[in-house]
Design an enzyme around this catalytic site. Structure first.
Site, mmCIF file in Angstrom:
data_model
loop_
_atom_site.group_PDB
_atom_site.id
_atom_site.type_symbol
_atom_site.label_atom_id
_atom_site.label_comp_id
_atom_site.label_asym_id
_atom_site.label_seq_id
_atom_site.Cartn_x
_atom_site.Cartn_y
_atom_site.Cartn_z
ATOM 1 N N LYS A 183 0.865 -1.180 0.000
ATOM 2 C CA LYS A 183 0.000 0.000 0.000
ATOM 3 C C LYS A 183 0.900 1.226 0.000
ATOM 4 O O LYS A 183 1.466 1.608 1.023
ATOM 5 C CB LYS A 183 -0.906 0.041 1.222
ATOM 6 C CG LYS A 183 -2.015 1.107 1.078
ATOM 7 C CD LYS A 183 -2.449 1.709 2.397
ATOM 8 C CE LYS A 183 -1.588 2.853 2.843
ATOM 9 N NZ LYS A 183 -1.681 4.074 1.961
ATOM 10 N N GLU A 258 9.692 1.664 10.772
ATOM 11 C CA GLU A 258 10.674 2.741 10.677
ATOM 12 C C GLU A 258 9.888 4.027 10.766
ATOM 13 O O GLU A 258 9.115 4.352 9.864
ATOM 14 C CB GLU A 258 11.455 2.636 9.370
ATOM 15 C CG GLU A 258 12.760 3.433 9.379
ATOM 16 C CD GLU A 258 12.599 4.843 8.845
ATOM 17 O OE1 GLU A 258 12.308 5.739 9.680
ATOM 18 O OE2 GLU A 258 12.761 5.053 7.642
ATOM 19 N N CYS A 297 13.463 11.226 6.437
ATOM 20 C CA CYS A 297 13.448 10.743 7.824
ATOM 21 C C CYS A 297 14.802 10.913 8.495
ATOM 22 O O CYS A 297 14.880 11.096 9.705
ATOM 23 C CB CYS A 297 12.995 9.283 7.873
ATOM 24 S SG CYS A 297 14.033 8.143 6.955
ATOM 25 N N GLU A 400 9.405 16.040 14.998
ATOM 26 C CA GLU A 400 9.825 15.914 13.611
ATOM 27 C C GLU A 400 8.998 16.852 12.734
ATOM 28 O O GLU A 400 7.788 16.676 12.567
ATOM 29 C CB GLU A 400 9.657 14.466 13.148
ATOM 30 C CG GLU A 400 10.233 14.207 11.772
ATOM 31 C CD GLU A 400 10.133 12.744 11.376
ATOM 32 O OE1 GLU A 400 11.040 12.265 10.679
ATOM 33 O OE2 GLU A 400 9.145 12.083 11.754
#
Length: 506
Positions: A183, A258, A297, A400
């Site tokens: 997906k 992750e 990331c 983040e």
């Protein structure tokens, strides 16, 4: 690229070797983030479409040829896929640029890395021994440890590196003999759709590779909880990752997560003692923070710099950040593209506002750029932003941002530098810049991050494991450990001369 002329645009769900529309008939427009105009239409799948894809993957694993295909043949198919990626590099690179907003050159480099991943896992499995013999202490016992595929894998990928992240999951899953349902992000699915065609062209049996385009709260959630899924691998945000882990828990399936990072880039004064050293450290700090508009990331979003060189370093950093050329990824001379969506830009703007309210000093950026032919007013552009005088209590430092925002913190001692770098709930990546080899090793050894670069930032090696500490996730991608995620271990113990044991009377 494989001929897809006969497929209608919304038929982007792939199950059992067929391209299908969503069962509900729903569709979604895919927008070019450079101008917010739609350039493609895909199926908007839901739970029922996920069910159909899982059933196809289950059938192909339980009754199809792929799990039992010799490793040499599996490796050969992966190499064919790599060759097709090289063939279609230009087309795929431009599609990645248009889909995710990155520059065309970044898109091409991504395709090179995708091909490298397929080659690496092909070579890894092709060169393996068939099993590890265990000495049982008797010539009559043959004991061996072998690896087998996990089964049906649900692969959920993010929007920032659509094809690269897909390859980090698909290549080892196939190398190990699994079937899968992938997906992709609902806003950047186009190159993953193209990859399914390439897998088919390379000769992958029907039902091994399945794809459902659609949102995470329906398709992703169903894949994570489905009892016929044996493993779920997710790359994305912390909030979504915890939901995936929670959904997977009742069926005790394997989970790899992750979940991003808040990565420190630690610069000691001695790294800047020469003009060349200073220029290199500044240049790499820019690359660390602003590649793909900071939507990475592993971005070096936290500059942690020794106080004695802070002012000179930050002044030059801000000067160069202000000169970064923003534009459509395919525009001549563009160095940085737009953010992926209006929602993402609004999120970045909110972080910058909160930082200024909390006392940060704006050294460059902090706003939308003036529109131009290369930067349409409707595009999701935001200037590379440097925020000085930041501290750990600030939201922009703790969380983040996933945008072109670099925060600056300072230190005076090595211990203080390490403490600042480790003072985060994430632990994905980090870097240390110093001319002192002993200090480099000491600091690298003390950083609680899954990848540590010394006098560099951002390179990764397919043969080296990629993962993090803390809330950056669990599991590993790439390298031998990445392949191990997609395998189960079996111990086969064979008695060559069986005899009665006589434990019981009779």
């Amino acid at each position: 690229m494989a001929d897809r002329a006969e497929r209608q645009a919304p038929a982007t769900i792939h199950a059992g070797g067929e391209w299908l529309e969503a069962g509900s008939g729903a569709t979604r427009e895919i927008l070019d983030p450079a101008d917010a105009r739609p350039f493609a239409v895909v199926a908007e799948g839901d739970e029922k479409d996920a069910e159909r894809a899982v059933a196809a993957a289950r059938q192909a694993f339980d009754h199809g040829p792929w799990p039992g295909t010799p490793v040499g043949e599996r490796a050969a198919l992966l190499r064919r896929v790599a060759g097709l990626l090289v063939r279609d590099r230009e087309e795929l690179g431009l599609l990645e640029s248009r889909d995710a907003g990155k520059t065309a050159e970044e898109g091409r480099i991504d395709i090179d890395c995708v091909a490298d991943a397929f080659r690496y896992f092909a070579d890894l499995v092709a060169g393996e021994a068939p099993g590890r013999v265990v000495d049982a202490g008797s010539p009559d016992i043959h004991s061996v440890v072998v690896h087998e595929p996990v089964g049906v894998c649900a692969l959920i990928t993010p929007w920032n590196y659509p094809l690269l992240q897909a390859s980090w999951k698909i290549a080892p899953a196939l190398a190990a003999g699994n079937t899968f349902v992938i997906k992709p992000s609902e806003i950047t699915p186009m190159t993953t759709i193209a990859l399914i065609d390439l897998l088919t062209e390379a000769g992958l049996p029907a039902g091994v590779a399945n794809l459902v385009t659609g949102p995470g709260h329906t398709v992703g959630a169903r894949l994570a909880e489905h009892p016929d899924v044996d493993l779920v691998s997710f790359t994305g945000g912390l909030v979504s990752g915890t939901k995936v882990a929670r959904a997977a828990a009742p069926t005790v399936k394997k989970v790899a997560l992750e979940l991003g990072g808040k990565n420190p880039n630690v610069v000691f004064a001695d790294a800047c003692a020469t003009e060349e050293g200073f220029d290199t450290a500044v240049d790499q700090a820019l690359n660390a923070a602003f590649i793909h508009s900071g939507q990475v990331c592993s971005a070096g979003a936290r500059l942690i710099i020794e106080e004695s060189v802070r002012e000179r370093f930050v002044a030059e950093l801000a000067r160069r950040a202000a000169r970064i050329r923003l534009g459509r990824g395919t525009a001549e001379g563009a160095e940085c593209g737009p953010l992926v969506s209006e929602q993402q830009r609004a999120k970045v703007e909110a972080y910058v506002r909160s930082a200024l309210e909390e006392g940060a000093v704006l050294r460059s950026g902090g706003r939308r750029p003036e529109p131009s032919a290369e930067r349409p007013a409707t595009g999701y552009f935001y200037e590379p932003t440097v925020l000085d005088r930041c501290h750990r209590e600030m939201k922009v430092v703790r969380e983040e941002v996933f945008g072109p925002v670099l925060t600056v913190e300072t230190f005076c001692t090595e211990d203080e530098a390490v403490a600042l770098a480790n003072d985060t709930e994430y632990g994905l990546a980090g870097a240390v810049w110093t001319a002192d080899a002993g200090r480099a090793r000491r600091v690298a050894g003390r950083l609680r991050h899954g990848t540590v670069w010394i006098n560099d930032f951002h390179p990764y090696l397919p043969q080296a494991e990629w993962g993090g500490f803390g809330k950056s996730g669990v599991g590993r991608e790439l390298g031998p450990a990445g392949l191990a995620e997609y395998r189960e271990t079996k111990h086969v113990y064979q008695n060559l001369a069986p005899k009665p044991v006589r434990w019981f009377a009779g």
